[in-house]
Design an enzyme around this catalytic site. Structure first.
Site, mmCIF file in Angstrom:
data_model
loop_
_atom_site.group_PDB
_atom_site.id
_atom_site.type_symbol
_atom_site.label_atom_id
_atom_site.label_comp_id
_atom_site.label_asym_id
_atom_site.label_seq_id
_atom_site.Cartn_x
_atom_site.Cartn_y
_atom_site.Cartn_z
ATOM 1 N N ARG A 153 0.846 -1.185 0.000
ATOM 2 C CA ARG A 153 0.000 0.000 0.000
ATOM 3 C C ARG A 153 0.881 1.233 0.000
ATOM 4 N NH1 ARG A 153 -2.038 0.121 4.810
ATOM 5 N NH2 ARG A 153 -0.898 2.018 5.351
ATOM 6 N N GLU A 169 4.878 6.971 2.267
ATOM 7 C CA GLU A 169 5.711 5.768 2.369
ATOM 8 C C GLU A 169 5.115 4.676 1.507
ATOM 9 O OE1 GLU A 169 5.640 3.296 5.785
ATOM 10 O OE2 GLU A 169 3.531 3.640 6.206
ATOM 11 N N ASN A 171 4.298 0.771 1.905
ATOM 12 C CA ASN A 171 4.237 -0.362 2.842
ATOM 13 C C ASN A 171 4.349 -1.658 2.065
ATOM 14 O OD1 ASN A 171 3.356 0.920 5.526
ATOM 15 N ND2 ASN A 171 1.950 1.803 4.047
ATOM 16 N N SER A 176 -2.431 -3.100 6.051
ATOM 17 C CA SER A 176 -3.721 -3.513 6.598
ATOM 18 C C SER A 176 -4.871 -2.659 6.086
ATOM 19 C CB SER A 176 -3.676 -3.480 8.120
ATOM 20 O OG SER A 176 -3.234 -2.251 8.579
ATOM 21 N N LYS A 333 12.158 2.933 5.301
ATOM 22 C CA LYS A 333 12.243 4.364 4.970
ATOM 23 C C LYS A 333 13.606 4.725 4.388
ATOM 24 C CE LYS A 333 8.408 4.777 7.645
ATOM 25 N NZ LYS A 333 7.569 3.588 7.793
ATOM 26 N N LYS A 387 12.424 10.187 10.702
ATOM 27 C CA LYS A 387 11.850 8.836 10.769
ATOM 28 C C LYS A 387 12.899 7.763 11.031
ATOM 29 C CE LYS A 387 8.087 9.698 7.505
ATOM 30 N NZ LYS A 387 7.277 9.118 6.391
ATOM 31 N N GLU A 391 7.872 0.483 11.364
ATOM 32 C CA GLU A 391 6.539 0.437 10.754
ATOM 33 C C GLU A 391 5.505 0.321 11.868
ATOM 34 O OE1 GLU A 391 5.900 0.737 7.562
ATOM 35 O OE2 GLU A 391 8.036 0.854 7.095
ATOM 36 N N GLY A 392 4.256 0.641 11.515
ATOM 37 C CA GLY A 392 3.164 0.393 12.463
ATOM 38 C C GLY A 392 2.674 1.637 13.157
ATOM 39 N N ARG A 474 -7.537 7.347 5.096
ATOM 40 C CA ARG A 474 -7.515 7.526 6.550
ATOM 41 C C ARG A 474 -7.545 9.017 6.863
ATOM 42 N NH1 ARG A 474 -2.257 4.850 8.281
ATOM 43 N NH2 ARG A 474 -1.692 5.197 6.109
HETATM 44 N N1 ADP Z 1 6.245 13.750 5.372
HETATM 45 C C1 ADP Z 1 5.176 13.734 6.166
HETATM 46 N N2 ADP Z 1 4.404 14.840 6.280
HETATM 47 C C2 ADP Z 1 3.317 14.834 7.078
HETATM 48 N N3 ADP Z 1 2.915 13.784 7.830
HETATM 49 C C3 ADP Z 1 3.659 12.666 7.744
HETATM 50 C C4 ADP Z 1 4.816 12.571 6.925
HETATM 51 N N4 ADP Z 1 5.343 11.315 7.056
HETATM 52 C C5 ADP Z 1 4.543 10.661 7.926
HETATM 53 N N5 ADP Z 1 3.548 11.464 8.346
HETATM 54 C C6 ADP Z 1 2.480 11.097 9.299
HETATM 55 O O1 ADP Z 1 2.971 10.048 10.145
HETATM 56 C C7 ADP Z 1 2.234 8.857 9.954
HETATM 57 C C8 ADP Z 1 3.180 7.672 10.029
HETATM 58 O O2 ADP Z 1 4.239 7.880 9.121
HETATM 59 P P1 ADP Z 1 4.706 6.657 8.193
HETATM 60 O O3 ADP Z 1 5.900 7.079 7.436
HETATM 61 O O4 ADP Z 1 3.515 6.171 7.426
HETATM 62 O O5 ADP Z 1 5.141 5.606 9.308
HETATM 63 P P2 ADP Z 1 4.531 4.142 9.569
HETATM 64 O O6 ADP Z 1 5.310 3.213 8.719
HETATM 65 O O7 ADP Z 1 4.740 3.974 11.028
HETATM 66 O O8 ADP Z 1 3.065 4.179 9.183
HETATM 67 C C9 ADP Z 1 1.599 8.997 8.586
HETATM 68 O O9 ADP Z 1 0.400 8.201 8.534
HETATM 69 C C10 ADP Z 1 1.291 10.496 8.551
HETATM 70 O O10 ADP Z 1 0.108 10.774 9.284
HETATM 71 N N1 HGS Z 2 -2.530 -5.228 13.658
HETATM 72 C C1 HGS Z 2 -1.836 -5.219 12.385
HETATM 73 C C2 HGS Z 2 -1.436 -3.779 12.042
HETATM 74 C C3 HGS Z 2 -0.496 -3.859 10.881
HETATM 75 C C4 HGS Z 2 0.020 -2.462 10.566
HETATM 76 O O1 HGS Z 2 0.180 -1.599 11.428
HETATM 77 N N2 HGS Z 2 0.260 -2.263 9.273
HETATM 78 C C5 HGS Z 2 0.766 -0.972 8.824
HETATM 79 C C6 HGS Z 2 1.865 -1.161 7.811
HETATM 80 S S1 HGS Z 2 3.200 -2.035 8.535
HETATM 81 C C7 HGS Z 2 -0.421 -0.296 8.203
HETATM 82 O O2 HGS Z 2 -0.925 -0.747 7.176
HETATM 83 N N3 HGS Z 2 -0.896 0.749 8.852
HETATM 84 C C8 HGS Z 2 -2.020 1.451 8.266
HETATM 85 C C9 HGS Z 2 -3.260 1.095 8.989
HETATM 86 C C10 HGS Z 2 -3.336 1.961 10.243
HETATM 87 O O3 HGS Z 2 -3.501 3.177 10.057
HETATM 88 O O4 HGS Z 2 -3.248 1.403 11.326
HETATM 89 C C11 HGS Z 2 -2.759 -5.755 11.302
HETATM 90 O O5 HGS Z 2 -3.853 -5.254 11.157
HETATM 91 O O6 HGS Z 2 -2.325 -6.671 10.602
HETATM 92 MG MG MG Z 3 2.421 4.522 7.420
#
Ligand code: ADP
Ligand code: HGS
Ligand code: MG
Length: 498
Positions: A153, A169, A171, A176, A333, A387, A391-392, A474
């Site tokens: 995703r 990012e 994934n 999920s 990342k 970052k 993940e998660g 989301r």
């Molecule tokens: N460059 C960015 N600008 C604004 N918000 C961000 C940015 N990168 C991440 N975020 C916020 O942080 C959350 C988690 O970042 P992400 O890189 O998706 O980490 P994870 O792999 O933990 O989901 C994203 O869902 C978003 O809400």
């Molecule tokens: N409990 C585990 C959760 C798995 C999980 O956190 N996945 C990350 C990518 S690694 C992800 O997709 N996050 C977007 C959905 C969110 O906003 O929570 C599952 O459901 O299998």
């Molecule tokens: Mg994310």
């Protein structure tokens, strides 16, 4: 907007034992929402802290014990109505999905690029180092994955200032909500079919979302490619999984493809698993064709050596991994940041146009070795996100904490720099939304993040599937830095094309 009763299609977050092998079809739980949810929306009276008066009087609809399976269901947090999203960017996000799928596959085959890109991270990040160790073992033993299944995703935000769609990012593990996200889109379509006239909204503008069936189909086709009719699909889950119904939607292979799915934790796989001479993974006495990870992406998924042994055992087997260790590492990342460097995409993709399309959605991405950027980030930390390789959700660093951490790293000698990347902070448009949590709606200023699912399946040279396969929207209160539904910051939403 008043309606006698809201029927909220809710597929539950619930506490339950995850490792029962799947016997029942995933069930979406329909329950009548609070009676006469006639709300103050109609007269736009200010909602008293987001609760309508009528709801004050409601007893909780159900016991929230969560101890008795099936009782204490809680609907997933959702947006009441779909979020407007410009069609031009929707099309752009869908168009690049197959290109990103191909990129992940090409990068995953370049073991040296993965190891080199993460070699310094390896020294300062134990978790990533353990993943890299498994990857090195596979390289040393010339392990190849002929059948490769990616259920990805790619997440985006629409930067309001530059009006550009920028990737947050990619994934490549445990992507999920391909189950629940689709349901919310169907809820919104249903609400607009019933009440769209009042709101001047057309249900047809909520794109159809086929994420669940496309992911299930890809998994079923991977099972077919493995070509052992007695083999099962193994879903690797967390011991305290809360999002199991989203996962069950994915596992509904039984009725559509007559495939048995079993659910095990990594510890159970270590306990019950072994690899036969011919490479077949046997878990609980059953041959495994496909391993679908919904765990294993976070250090907390490896509380002991057992879980690491299980990950290695799975990787060494001939089962189709979703993801393989190489796909998993390709989604870090640090790799995202390396791929954004000039000339790097050209190492993996041939088509100039495709490369340009990907580059167009890259936000600013830097390692911490760039003094210019470090200086700028210390001056204006609010323009950056820092970052770690995690993940998660819930792991990123924002605002003043960015400055503090950068100054700390400078003082500590910068060895740890390689554990992080810096990213341009994206500022999406803020809009008024109604977010519904535990049956109560709150009116909030919110921002959204669009995830586009991509399914990729190939067997040696044959690419069997390479498609955009649905979406996840989301939405979170704009005051929250982090996103994430499972992490408790965001709600599930859908989009209204305008
Ligand atoms: N460059 C960015 N600008 C604004 N918000 C961000 C940015 N990168 C991440 N975020 C916020 O942080 C959350 C988690 O970042 P992400 O890189 O998706 O980490 P994870 O792999 O933990 O989901 C994203 O869902 C978003 O809400
Ligand atoms: N409990 C585990 C959760 C798995 C999980 O956190 N996945 C990350 C990518 S690694 C992800 O997709 N996050 C977007 C959905 C969110 O906003 O929570 C599952 O459901 O299998
Ligand atoms: Mg994310």
């Amino acid at each position: 907007l008043s309606y006698s009763s809201s029927t909220i299609i809710a597929t539950a977050f619930s506490v339950s034992s995850p490792s029962s092998s799947l016997k029942l079809n995933p069930r979406s739980f329909l329950f009548q929402g609070p009676r006469n949810l006639s709300t103050q929306l109609r007269n736009q009276a200010p909602l008293r802290c987001g609760r309508s008066l009528e709801m004050e009087s409601q007893k909780p609809m159900f016991d929230k014990s969560g101890k008795v399976p099936g009782v204490g269901m809680m609907h997933a947090p959702i947006a009441l109505l779909p979020t407007p999203f410009p069609e031009v960017y929707w099309k752009q996000a869908c168009e690049v999905a197959p290109i990103f799928n191909e990129l992940v596959d090409r990068v995953s085959l370049d073991g040296k690029f993965i190891q080199d890109s993460l070699s310094r991270t390896k020294k300062v990040d134990i978790f990533t180092s353990r993943l890299l160790d498994i990857h090195s073992k596979m390289l040393e033993s010339n392990k190849t994955e002929d059948i490769r299944l990616g259920l990805h995703r790619s997440d985006y935000m629409l930067d309001e200032e530059t009006k550009s769609l920028l990737q947050i990012e990619m994934n490549t593990i445990s992507s999920s909500f391909s189950g629940l996200g689709r349901l919310v889109g169907e809820l919104h379509q249903s609400l607009l079919r019933s009440y769209g006239d009042h709101l001047g909204l057309d249900s047809e503008r909520v794109p159809k979302n086929s994420s669940t069936i496309q992911f299930a189909d890809a998994m079923a086709k991977a099972w077919l490619e493995y070509n052992n009719p007695r083999a099962v699909v193994l879903v690797v889950v967390q011991p305290e999984e809360r999002n199991m119904y989203d996962q069950h939607w994915q596992s509904s292979l039984r009725n559509t493809h007559n495939i048995v799915t079993i659910r095990k934790t990594l510890a159970e796989v270590e306990n019950e698993g072994r690899v036969q001479e011919d490479g077949t993974l046997i878990v609980g006495g059953q041959a495994v064709a496909v391993v679908y990870f919904r765990s294993g992406y976070s250090p907390t998924d490896y509380p002991s050596e057992s879980e690491w042994n299980a990950r290695l055992l799975i990787e060494q087997s001939s089962a189709v991994k979703c993801p393989s260790i190489a796909y998993h590492l390709t989604g870090t990342k640090k790799i995202q940041q390396e791929l954004a460097k000039p000339g790097v995409l050209e190492r993996f993709l041939d088509n100039e146009e495709d490369i340009a399309k990907l580059r167009k959605c890259f936000a600013g991405l830097w390692s911490l070795d760039d003094p210019e950027i470090i200086k700028k980030a210390i001056e204006k930390p609010e323009l950056f996100v820092m970052k770690p390789q995690r993940e998660g959700g819930g792991n990123n660093i924002y605002g003043d904490d960015v400055r503090e951490n950068l100054l700390r790293l400078q003082k500590d000698g910068e060895e740890e720099n390689a554990a992080y990347i810096l990213m341009q902070r994206i500022f999406p448009k803020v809009s008024n939304m109604f977010l519904v949590r535990e049956g109560v709606y709150h009116k909030d200023q919110a921002i959204s993040e669009l995830g586009i699912y991509g399914a990729y399946l190939r067997n040696k040279e044959r690419v069997i599937i390479n498609e955009q396969s649905g979406y996840l929207m989301r939405t979170k209160v704009s005051s929250s830095n982090e996103g994430g539904v499972a992490a408790g910051f965001a709600v599930l939403d859908s989009i209204y094309l305008n």
